[in-house]
Design a protein around this motif. Structure first.
Motif, short mmCIF file in Angstrom:
data_model
loop_
_atom_site.label_atom_id
_atom_site.label_comp_id
_atom_site.label_asym_id
_atom_site.label_seq_id
_atom_site.Cartn_x
_atom_site.Cartn_y
_atom_site.Cartn_z
N GLN A 1 0.38 -5.73 -6.82
CA GLN A 1 -0.82 -5.82 -6.00
C GLN A 1 -1.97 -6.47 -6.78
O GLN A 1 -1.96 -6.49 -8.01
N SER B 1 -3.65 -1.64 0.41
CA SER B 1 -4.44 -1.13 -0.71
C SER B 1 -3.69 -0.01 -1.41
O SER B 1 -2.75 0.59 -0.85
N SER C 1 -10.37 1.26 -6.27
CA SER C 1 -9.93 -0.12 -5.97
C SER C 1 -10.53 -0.64 -4.68
O SER C 1 -10.47 -1.84 -4.40
N LEU C 2 -11.09 0.25 -3.87
CA LEU C 2 -11.71 -0.19 -2.61
C LEU C 2 -12.94 -1.06 -2.84
O LEU C 2 -13.39 -1.74 -1.93
N LEU D 1 -11.27 -5.26 -2.73
CA LEU D 1 -10.00 -5.47 -2.06
C LEU D 1 -9.73 -6.96 -1.87
O LEU D 1 -10.67 -7.74 -1.69
N ALA E 1 -6.39 -7.75 2.85
CA ALA E 1 -6.53 -6.37 3.27
C ALA E 1 -7.42 -6.23 4.49
O ALA E 1 -7.37 -5.21 5.19
#
Length: 351
Positions: A242, A109, A330-331, A334, A338
């Motif tokens: 990512q 992440s 961004s959590l 995910l 991740a």
């Protein structure tokens, strides 16, 4: 910053060795630069003195050499070793986890990438601060029978300027022209106006951010600083491809990291030009001739300092703030990779 503080302490050890005091160690020097030694004189309230000022007082016989052993300094920082051990164990474990995920091609992440870069900075600090006490809990008082007024008179013209922190400010070394952190702190002082004269003089405590090596930085340390900054900012580029919650966030991540790298490149171009042009510029346009770009900047009008430094500093803070913010937001979305656990048998070498 840590490397410059280490170099300041290293130069202090050499200075005291030349004065005939080989028992002065890196821990003594760090403790002094942190404000661990307070000077008490007949005519001025006690105030902290750094290692450079302390060496001057000892050399001029204004003060006896402080016969303080390392054990005494250590006992004033009993939490030092334990705190470093806990920190080292925590960051080492996280470091290994990140390497394992990278080796097994599992997603990292943006928060993990940012934390990984922070760990590199922490390891750098732990290395250079190995001999540095955790904090100055109880300073050591050094007494002199010589009045401060006498010391200033003996110093001559260089001590005529009013001091901003302590009476021995005339011994404060100028910032190294090759320093990476000095322009940042100068800009912070311009932006927030915190580097001006203290309302209470002399001050009772040193800050922990602007230790200046008396003899400046070596080429080796300058190159190391540049390479470390490049690696620190470059680590964030691992997140270039990512998976982000939105395409906009991916573009913002890329732009912010490229801007930060651009600021570093700009610094590497501007500083050599500033070093070469500082003396002729100050000779022609300013009252005092100086050879350091930051000394030239210090003589500029306040409005000029703001125009030059504040936009750069705001840009840096904005870019860094978004990178930290993206690590958190961004959590919310995910990628599935991740959540995959590390297969430790595949990562650890087989016996």
């Amino acid at each position: 910053m840590a490397a410059e503080q280490w170099e300041s302490a290293n130069q202090s050890v050499q200075t005291f060795k030349n004065l005939g005091y080989p028992q002065w160690t890196m821990r003594h020097a760090f403790f002094a630069d942190m404000g661990g030694f307070m000077l008490q004189s007949p005519d001025v309230p006690f105030f902290p003195v750094d290692s450079e000022q302390l060496a001057y007082l000892v050399e001029k016989n204004y003060l006896q050499y402080p016969a303080v052993d390392e054990k005494t300094i250590w006992e004033r920082n009993k939490a030092d070793g334990f705190a470093r051990l806990v920190t080292s164990l925590q960051i080492t474990w996280f470091f290994i986890q990140c390497l394992a995920r990278w080796q097994q091609r599992l997603a990292l992440s943006t928060l993990e990438i940012t934390t990984f870069a922070t760990i590199l900075a922490t390891l750098n600090s732990l290395f250079f601060w190995y001999h540095k006490p955790l904090d100055v809990e109880i300073p050591i008082i050094l007494s002199t029978e010589t009045r401060i007024a006498v010391i200033l008179i003996d110093a001559g013209d260089r001590a005529r300027k009013p001091y901003s922190r302590i009476p021995l400010d005339f011994l404060k070394s100028p910032p190294a022209s090759s320093s990476i952190v000095a322009p940042f702190w100068f800009g912070m002082g311009v932006m927030f106006d915190f580097d001006k004269e203290s309302h209470s003089r002399p001050i009772k405590r040193f800050g922990n951010s602007k230790t200046r090596p008396p003899a400046g930085l070596t080429t080796r340390e300058t190159i190391y600083g540049i390479l470390f900054e490049a690696v620190y900012f470059g680590v964030h580029l691992v997140g270039w491809n990512q998976l982000y919650p939105t395409q906009t966030e991916r573009y913002l991540w890329r732009v912010c990291n490229l801007v930060l790298l651009g600021l570093l490149v700009t610094y590497l171009i501007v500083i050599p030009i500033g070093v070469v042009s500082s003396r002729p510029f100050s000779r022609r346009w300013q009252t005092n001739e100086v050879s350091n770009p930051l000394e030239v900047a210090a003589q500029l009008p306040r409005w000029a300092q703001v125009i030059i430094h504040v936009p750069i500093l705001i840009t840096y803070i904005a870019m860094r703030s978004y990178i930290l913010l993206e690590g958190l937001i961004s959590l919310r979305a995910l990628p599935l990779e991740a959540y995959v656990d590390i297969n430790w048998p595949d990562f650890l070498p087989h016996v």
